[in-house]
Design an enzyme around this catalytic site. Structure first.
Site, mmCIF file in Angstrom:
data_model
loop_
_atom_site.group_PDB
_atom_site.id
_atom_site.type_symbol
_atom_site.label_atom_id
_atom_site.label_comp_id
_atom_site.label_asym_id
_atom_site.label_seq_id
_atom_site.Cartn_x
_atom_site.Cartn_y
_atom_site.Cartn_z
ATOM 1 N N VAL A 118 0.837 -1.207 0.000
ATOM 2 C CA VAL A 118 0.000 0.000 0.000
ATOM 3 C C VAL A 118 0.865 1.247 0.000
ATOM 4 C CG1 VAL A 118 -1.936 -1.154 1.135
ATOM 5 C CG2 VAL A 118 -0.158 -0.076 2.529
ATOM 6 N N VAL A 299 17.103 17.986 -15.358
ATOM 7 C CA VAL A 299 16.453 19.044 -14.595
ATOM 8 C C VAL A 299 16.111 18.582 -13.181
ATOM 9 C CG1 VAL A 299 14.105 18.475 -15.331
ATOM 10 C CG2 VAL A 299 14.688 20.850 -14.779
ATOM 11 N N CYS A 305 9.787 7.295 -5.161
ATOM 12 C CA CYS A 305 10.676 6.721 -4.156
ATOM 13 C C CYS A 305 11.856 7.582 -3.739
ATOM 14 C CB CYS A 305 11.206 5.369 -4.648
ATOM 15 S SG CYS A 305 9.953 4.074 -4.694
ATOM 16 N N PHE A 306 12.572 8.168 -4.691
ATOM 17 C CA PHE A 306 13.842 8.795 -4.347
ATOM 18 C C PHE A 306 13.695 9.847 -3.253
ATOM 19 C CE2 PHE A 306 16.631 7.944 -8.353
ATOM 20 C CZ PHE A 306 16.600 6.598 -8.058
ATOM 21 N N LYS A 368 9.648 10.415 -15.857
ATOM 22 C CA LYS A 368 10.655 9.836 -16.741
ATOM 23 C C LYS A 368 9.926 9.176 -17.899
ATOM 24 C CE LYS A 368 12.552 5.858 -15.541
ATOM 25 N NZ LYS A 368 13.198 4.757 -14.784
#
Length: 502
Positions: A118, A299, A305-306, A368
């Site tokens: 989740v 850019v 996640c990151f 991306k």
């Protein structure tokens, strides 16, 4: 317990080379998994369990979610997630051993193993606001498992979570479970890159399984390892303790993001000195100690996640009274935001220090290429800056739904300025339409169709206001070629050709 399956010859990596638990630590009697339930039909649960069903025809996999519209989409010809190869995988096994349902209770009761997959967004209020992960969905799912389960279950933490979340889940399950129902907790973090998720699942670098170092814990790990062993070599299934597994996920994303922020910091120096960041990253990447991956200036990084994982690491470090460590990782995120601000300032200064009333064609809205995911996309931040400068913005992205773009830009419940937004922003059906009458083209996503080998930039140039500018935020264009057409070109990490020493 079923008898243990025999391990293939030579499967165990020598102890001298293996830093995790040796494979024979799970060479013990354990349960064979025949039914899997995945709670959460999102970007992780959907593709992951679809591939498990595809690779394990003898296992029944049911993906459940309370969102009826999302489940309906998974059961349709128009899947809710765009990921190369996903359609083929889902449609080949759906209705055979892969099912999508809103009947959460039945799926939990029938499953031997339950993935908790989740959402764990960054908290927007309260203690840890802006840094800590909001574990509300994880807790809710865990409590529901305890409430519904009538027999022993292996519960697998699949969502990206802070260290020690598994311990909290275990306490909830043990405190609320029915008599006679045993719960064994595993950590099995995902390491998927959106755009290549199916390829990553088919041939993972490694599969991590964290468990308690007890007989029951190792037996549960062995059961999950058997599932992956249907297609993943045993030597790539790594077992370790729960906390190491949880931290490994955060660490991997933090280190990858750190590389991007490092090359982006160097891109600023390149622009100021006349160096070419692509040449610098190529030269650096030839060093075998460094390698070439994640050294592409841009850019800024995005995705689910990151940033979230780094902020988790910052909050964890502060909670452990490690302020220097927290500040170190905080700077990775700050560099990412700085890159977006710097890119915006380049655009403003190039367009004669004002964007008021000027049309900017923004090509790409996904964070991306090869995904429709817009979470933390650089385009969202840039467009907000452009709006503050009173620009007119035309957006085109080949995969992101129009409704998603409006949602991301309007921030329902936060800003709710959709009416004002639509006076400044239009969503177009092609790059050519977006560029019609534009003062500048801004490339925010590295979609292949935006490359100068695919798109007719002479046609685009003819329809734009002059001087016509292109700002390449993803380094996908041939700068010299576009300069010859007549464009004024600004690329991340490069000086303008007319200002170089050539």
């Amino acid at each position: 317990m079923n008898p243990v399956l025999s391990l293939p010859s030579g499967a165990m990596t020598p102890a001298s080379e293996r830093l995790s638990r040796p494979l024979d630590s799970i060479d013990i009697p354990h349960k064979k998994v025949s039914k899997i339930c995945c709670i959460g039909a999102g970007y992780v649960g959907g593709p992951t369990c679809a591939v498990i069903a595809y690779k394990c025809p003898d296992i029944i996999v049911t993906i459940v979610d309370l969102n009826q519209a999302r489940i309906d989409a998974w059961n349709s010809d128009n899947l809710p997630i765009y990921e190369p190869g996903l359609d083929d995988v889902v449609k080949s096994v759906r209705g055979k051993n892969l099912f999508f349902s809103t009947d959460v209770d039945t799926a939990i009761k029938e499953a031997d193993l339950i993935f908790v997959s989740v959402n764990t967004p960054t908290k927007k209020s309260g203690v840890g606001k802006g840094f800590a992960a909001d574990l509300g969905y994880v807790e809710s799912a865990t409590r529901h498992i305890a409430k519904v389960a009538e027999s022993d279950k292996i519960v697998v933490e699949k969502s990206t979570v802070p260290c020690r979340t598994a311990q909290s889940m275990r306490k909830i399950l043990e405190s609320n479970g029915k008599p006679g129902a045993r719960f064994d907790i595993l950590s099995n973090p995902e390491f998927l890159a959106e755009g290549t998720a199916i390829r990553d699942l088919f041939a993972p670098d490694r599969v991590l399984i964290g468990s308690l170092d007890t007989v029951y814990g190792r037996a549960a790990a062995a059961s999950l390892a058997d599932v992956y062993a249907n297609w993943v070599p045993r030597k790539q299934v790594i077992t370790m303790n729960l906390w190491s597994s949880e931290l490994s996920k955060l660490a991997a994303n933090a280190l990858l993001a750190q590389r991007i922020s490092s090359i982006n910091a160097l891109s600023a120096i390149c622009e100021a000195t006349g160096a070419d960041v692509d040449e610098v990253s190529y030269a650096v990447g030839l060093d075998s100690r460094i390698g070439p991956k994640f050294l592409k200036a841009s850019v800024g990084f995005g995705g689910s996640c990151f940033q979230k994982d780094i902020l988790n690491l910052v909050y964890l470090s502060e909670s452990l009274h490690l302020p220097d460590v927290a500040e170190y990782w905080r700077q990775v995120v700050e560099m990412n935001e700085s890159q977006k601000r710097r890119f915006t300032q380049h655009i403003i200064s190039s367009l004669f220090n004002t964007l008021t009333g000027k049309r900017l064609a923004v090509l790409g809205f996904a964070f991306k290429k090869d995904t429709g995911d817009t979470r933390e996309s650089a385009a969202i931040t840039l467009i907000k800056y452009f709006r503050q400068e009173q620009a007119k913005i035309a957006i085109y992205d080949p995969k992101v739904e129009e409704s998603q773009i409006w949602y991301d830009l309007a921030e329902p419940g936060v800003v709710d300025d959709l009416t004002a937004l639509k006076k400044q922003v239009t969503i177009t059906s092609s790059a050519y339409e977006a560029a019609q009458g534009a003062d500048a083209v801004v490339i925010c996503t590295e979609w292949d169709e935006f490359r100068d080998t695919k798109l007719d930039y002479e046609k685009i140039y003819a329809t734009m206001n002059k001087p016509a500018f292109i700002f390449d935020g993803r380094l996908i264009l041939n700068q010299k070629k576009l300069e010859k057409i007549g464009f004024k070109v600004e690329c991340i990490g490069r000086s303008r050709l007319e200002e170089s020493f050539e």
